[in-house]
Design a protein around this motif. Structure first.
Motif, short mmCIF file in Angstrom:
data_model
loop_
_atom_site.label_atom_id
_atom_site.label_comp_id
_atom_site.label_asym_id
_atom_site.label_seq_id
_atom_site.Cartn_x
_atom_site.Cartn_y
_atom_site.Cartn_z
N THR A 204 4.08 86.15 38.78
CA THR A 204 2.96 86.86 39.22
C THR A 204 3.30 87.68 40.21
O THR A 204 2.42 88.28 41.12
N ASN A 206 4.80 90.34 40.78
CA ASN A 206 4.65 91.81 40.56
C ASN A 206 3.41 92.23 39.85
O ASN A 206 3.12 91.43 38.58
N CYS A 207 2.54 93.15 40.23
CA CYS A 207 1.05 93.31 39.53
C CYS A 207 1.18 94.55 38.85
O CYS A 207 1.35 95.98 39.49
N HIS A 208 0.82 94.65 37.58
CA HIS A 208 0.69 95.81 36.77
C HIS A 208 -0.99 95.83 36.64
O HIS A 208 -1.70 95.08 35.96
N GLN A 209 -1.50 96.56 37.51
CA GLN A 209 -2.88 96.65 37.76
C GLN A 209 -3.60 97.26 36.45
O GLN A 209 -3.33 98.24 35.80
N THR A 214 -10.61 97.70 42.61
CA THR A 214 -10.46 96.08 43.12
C THR A 214 -11.62 95.46 43.33
O THR A 214 -12.92 96.04 43.27
N PRO A 224 -7.08 93.31 43.02
CA PRO A 224 -6.98 94.01 41.64
C PRO A 224 -6.90 92.82 40.30
O PRO A 224 -6.34 91.74 40.86
N CYS A 226 -4.47 91.63 37.29
CA CYS A 226 -3.07 92.35 36.85
C CYS A 226 -2.91 92.01 35.48
O CYS A 226 -3.59 90.92 34.99
N TYR A 232 -3.89 87.67 31.95
CA TYR A 232 -4.23 88.43 33.20
C TYR A 232 -4.22 87.50 34.34
O TYR A 232 -4.48 86.33 34.30
N TRP A 234 -4.65 87.15 39.04
CA TRP A 234 -5.12 87.82 40.13
C TRP A 234 -5.11 86.83 41.46
O TRP A 234 -5.05 85.72 40.88
#
Length: 384
Positions: A204, A206-209, A214, A224, A226, A232, A234
């Motif tokens: 976790t 790195n976040c791919h939003q 937010t 956000p 992710c 998923y 957060w």
């Protein structure tokens, strides 16, 4: 010479006979077994109070811990029959099987021994009772089944409601109890194991939003949601949710904003029990993010990670569509977070990972949630 031999043989025979007789007259040792030993009391009994399922020598939960007046304990009746006495050296008390225990039955079905001991607590501070239970829980406690009546005993209540004190094993006679009413944080009783918290957190980083914007969270930041393969996640703080079934722990007096329902219900139609079931609150669907469109359903499992510990919880309730980071009293308690719905929770980082298509069945079965959670957590690590 012959006489000496005969006398010698007679002595050997008599000695052997005496040894055999002595051995035969000794009572066989009572069996010892290693158990998960938890405790329960007035506020977290179901329903709150002293009701018991299998009255034997008490009509409600009680006892002083002597052989003649053992304290109530609960377990699966197929594991230890009602009326079975045990002695627990750690607490120096005798106990008698007089009650059922859902978690014990689930553990028994999964090959794990588990008993739940009565601590009392009527009229005491509810949080102090629960803190006492947590402090005395043993993952592997030595329990003597069908013991003899001559074991050493420290008789009396394990929890003293008069001064909210808890029995302290191994203390001197002058200092057997400690006040637990002011203890804010319980020791973690989380679902640690494989995969570990560190392994999950590494995925976790790195976040791919995927959220359109937010959410407000307890630590005052903006969070956000992710996306990842099959899940998923957060990271926020944690507010404590006490909604659902009305209990001694969760009600209008303990929670200013108590609501006697949850978005998703148990298999018997009742709301979830926030005091006992680890569950997480996910924001209502909105233009910001819609959990349903994302493939998440009520009962799906989350890994909740806090300070190196992992707790598996179900998606059990919906919250405001503009804030995130909320979980049940039981979730907070399991992670060692102050579970007080008024002043508890934490602004420290808590990571939530919700797994798609991971539904626990039934939703109230925490054992199922843990099993599903570990399986999907491993897939999460493998696929990301």
């Amino acid at each position: 010479m012959v006489r000496r031999v005969l006398l010698a043989l007679l002595a050997v025979v008599m000695g052997t006979s005496l040894a055999v007789a002595s051995h035969a007259s000794a009572a066989p040792a009572a069996p010892h077994d290693s158990y998960l030993v938890t405790l329960y009391g007035w506020p977290d009994n179901s329903p709150p109070g002293g009701d018991i399922a299998y009255p034997q020598i008490h009509q409600s939960a009680g006892g002083t811990g002597t052989y003649d007046d053992p304290i109530t304990f609960a377990t699966d009746q197929n594991e230890l029959a009602p009326g079975t006495r045990v002695y627990y050296p750690y607490l120096k008390r005798y106990f008698i099987m007089e009650d059922g225990c859902v978690e014990c039955s689930q553990d028994w079905q999964n090959g794990k021994r588990h008993i739940d001991l009565w601590v009392g607590g009527e009229g005491g501070d509810s949080n102090a009772v629960i803190n006492c239970e947590d402090a005395l829980t043993q993952d592997s406690g030595d329990v003597i089944i069908d013991p003899d009546p001559n074991q050493p005993v420290d008789s009396g209540s394990i929890f003293n409601s008069g001064d909210n004190s808890c029995y302290q094993p191994g203390s001197s006679a002058a200092a057997k109890t400690v006040n637990t009413a002011k203890t804010a944080k319980a020791a973690p009783k989380s679902d640690d194991g494989n995969p570990t918290a560190a392994q999950l957190l590494a995925k976790t980083a790195n976040c791919h939003q995927v959220s359109n914007g937010t959410y407000d969270d307890k630590n005052g930041g903006q969070t956000p949601i992710c996306g990842a393969n099959g899940a998923y996640f957060w990271t926020s703080g944690m507010a404590v949710d006490c909604d659902g079934q009305r209990t001694a722990t969760c009600n209008e007096n303990t929670d200013c904003c108590f609501y006697d329902d949850t978005s998703f219900h148990q298999s018997d139609g009742k709301p979830l029990d926030a005091a006992k079931l680890p569950y997480v609150v996910i924001p209502l669907p909105s233009s910001r993010w819609n959990y349903g469109n994302a493939g998440i359903k009520g009962g799906d499992v989350l890994a909740v990670i806090y300070k190196g510990h992992v707790e598996y919880a179900v998606f059990g309730d919906e919250g405001p569509d503009d804030s995130i980071g909320e979980a049940s009293y039981a979730t907070a308690k399991s992670l060692g977070i102050d579970p007080d719905p008024k002043n508890g929770g934490t602004s420290d980082k808590v990571t939530y990972i919700v797994f798609k298509n991971s539904k626990a069945s039934p939703i109230e079965n925490h054992t199922s949630a843990v099993s599903q959670g570990r399986k999907f957590a491993q897939q999460f690590i493998s696929n990301n």
